[in-house]
Motif scaffolding. Structure first.
Motif, short mmCIF file in Angstrom:
data_model
loop_
_atom_site.label_atom_id
_atom_site.label_comp_id
_atom_site.label_asym_id
_atom_site.label_seq_id
_atom_site.Cartn_x
_atom_site.Cartn_y
_atom_site.Cartn_z
N THR A 9 0.82 -1.21 0.00
CA THR A 9 0.00 0.00 0.00
C THR A 9 0.86 1.25 0.00
OG1 THR A 9 -0.12 -0.07 2.41
CG2 THR A 9 -1.92 -1.11 1.20
N SER A 12 1.25 4.08 -3.02
CA SER A 12 0.39 5.20 -3.31
C SER A 12 0.83 6.49 -2.64
CB SER A 12 -1.05 4.88 -2.89
OG SER A 12 -1.09 4.60 -1.51
N GLU A 13 1.77 6.41 -1.70
CA GLU A 13 2.17 7.61 -0.97
C GLU A 13 2.79 8.64 -1.90
OE1 GLU A 13 4.70 6.24 2.10
OE2 GLU A 13 3.12 5.16 3.19
N LEU A 15 1.94 8.99 -5.11
CA LEU A 15 1.11 9.22 -6.27
C LEU A 15 0.70 10.68 -6.45
CD1 LEU A 15 0.24 7.38 -8.47
CD2 LEU A 15 -1.91 6.98 -7.31
N ALA A 121 -4.76 8.03 -2.63
CA ALA A 121 -4.83 6.67 -3.14
C ALA A 121 -4.89 5.63 -2.04
CB ALA A 121 -3.63 6.39 -4.06
N ASP A 122 -4.39 5.96 -0.85
CA ASP A 122 -4.45 5.02 0.25
C ASP A 122 -5.89 4.73 0.68
OD1 ASP A 122 -1.74 4.47 0.61
OD2 ASP A 122 -1.43 6.27 1.79
N SER A 126 -8.68 -2.35 -1.83
CA SER A 126 -7.89 -3.32 -2.58
C SER A 126 -8.78 -4.42 -3.14
CB SER A 126 -6.82 -3.95 -1.68
OG SER A 126 -5.89 -2.98 -1.24
N THR A 148 4.33 3.35 -10.56
CA THR A 148 3.62 3.51 -9.29
C THR A 148 2.12 3.60 -9.53
OG1 THR A 148 5.48 4.63 -8.24
CG2 THR A 148 3.31 5.02 -7.30
N ALA A 149 1.72 4.36 -10.55
CA ALA A 149 0.30 4.49 -10.86
C ALA A 149 -0.29 3.16 -11.33
CB ALA A 149 0.09 5.57 -11.91
N THR A 152 -0.86 0.95 -8.35
CA THR A 152 -2.05 1.32 -7.59
C THR A 152 -3.31 0.76 -8.25
OG1 THR A 152 -1.01 3.32 -6.73
CG2 THR A 152 -3.41 3.24 -6.70
N ARG A 155 -3.52 -2.93 -7.67
CA ARG A 155 -3.96 -3.24 -6.30
C ARG A 155 -5.47 -3.13 -6.15
NH1 ARG A 155 -5.32 -0.19 -2.04
NH2 ARG A 155 -4.54 1.78 -2.93
N THR A 156 -6.07 -2.15 -6.79
CA THR A 156 -7.50 -1.91 -6.57
C THR A 156 -8.40 -2.85 -7.38
OG1 THR A 156 -7.63 -0.24 -8.34
CG2 THR A 156 -7.06 0.53 -6.12
#
Length: 252
Positions: A9, A12-13, A15, A121-122, A126, A148-149, A152, A155-156
């Motif tokens: 997770t 997303s920091e 993003l 994004a956090d 998920s 990174t994008a 994310t 993950r979702t």
């Protein structure tokens, strides 16, 4: 292939840094700035938005794919939300954009809406979404931060979920003309259809097909039926790469 850690997770920091702060400056004039660029096409932005979502729906429907949950990644001020609701008719839509001002306006313009808009994004769940839809977002993300994008989005998405990746096509001569007329698009780094497929594969997705649309402006709209003959060739001003997250990861 670069596989993505499902449990991560922290990706997303960073993003919000991927999207220029200037989008905060255009939160209240976004539609006007967009229309300034699209005037050369003779069409309103809603024409393109509707066509994009209708085609995405047609491809998914042809595969008998039911879409109940949607994430509009890079949703801006939320102008696609009503069309996503109308055409896809999901049970739930989330919108994410790292521009705090844009998300504030999305919430303000749709009070009482069942849609959820977040700027962090956090906060995105998920393995939740059947479909992630994104349009014209990745050309604003610096190349070094695109992984990174993608992570994310990975993950979702639920396993087997779908990713509708729409982007401006640098292989179309009119694309840069339009982008040069839009203040927040002038310095954007475009992504070719070939590069998009490569990036998606490196991020673990399986690209299924690529389509390009918007070949003819309004004054040549009588020729638009011909697009059906060539939309699999990336000539149009925008293209879609429809990709899927595998049901199971390699090694499992």
């Amino acid at each position: 292939m670069i596989m993505v850690d499902e449990t991560s997770t922290s990706i997303s920091e960073r993003l919000p840094e991927s999207v220029p702060v200037e989008f905060d400056d255009y939160a209240n004039e976004y539609e006007e700035a967009l229309q300034t660029g699209l005037q050369v096409s003779g069409e309103h932005p809603e024409y393109f938005a509707r066509r994009r979502i209708e085609w995405t729906h047609a491809l998914l429907d042809s595969r008998d794919i039911e879409i109940n949950t949607v994430l509009d990644f890079g949703c801006g001020v939320g102008i696609a939300a009503p069309l996503l609701n109308e055409i896809l008719n999901p049970q739930c839509i989330w919108g994410f954009d790292p521009s705090t001002a844009a998300i504030a306006r999305a919430r303000q313009d749709r009070p009482g809406s069942p849609n959820q808009f977040v700027d962090c994004a956090d906060e995105l769940p998920s393995a939740e979404f059947d479909l992630v839809y994104t349009n014209g977002v990745f050309h604003h993300i610096p190349p070094r931060e695109r992984a990174t994008a993608f992570a994310t989005i990975w993950r979702t998405l639920r396993p087997g979920g779908w990713f509708a990746f729409w982007e401006n096509n640098p292989w179309n001569p009119g694309t840069r003309l339009v982008m040069n007329r839009i203040p927040f698009d002038r310095d954007a780094i475009t992504i070719s259809p070939y590069e998009a497929n490569h990036l998606l594969r490196r991020s673990g997705f399986n690209p299924v097909r690529t389509d390009a649309w918007f070949l003819f402006p309004h004054r040549l709209r009588a020729l638009r039926p011909l697009e059906w003959l060539v939309h699999r060739i990336p000539f149009g001003a925008q293209y879609l790469v429809l990709a899927q997250k595998p049901l199971t990861l390699e090694g499992q």
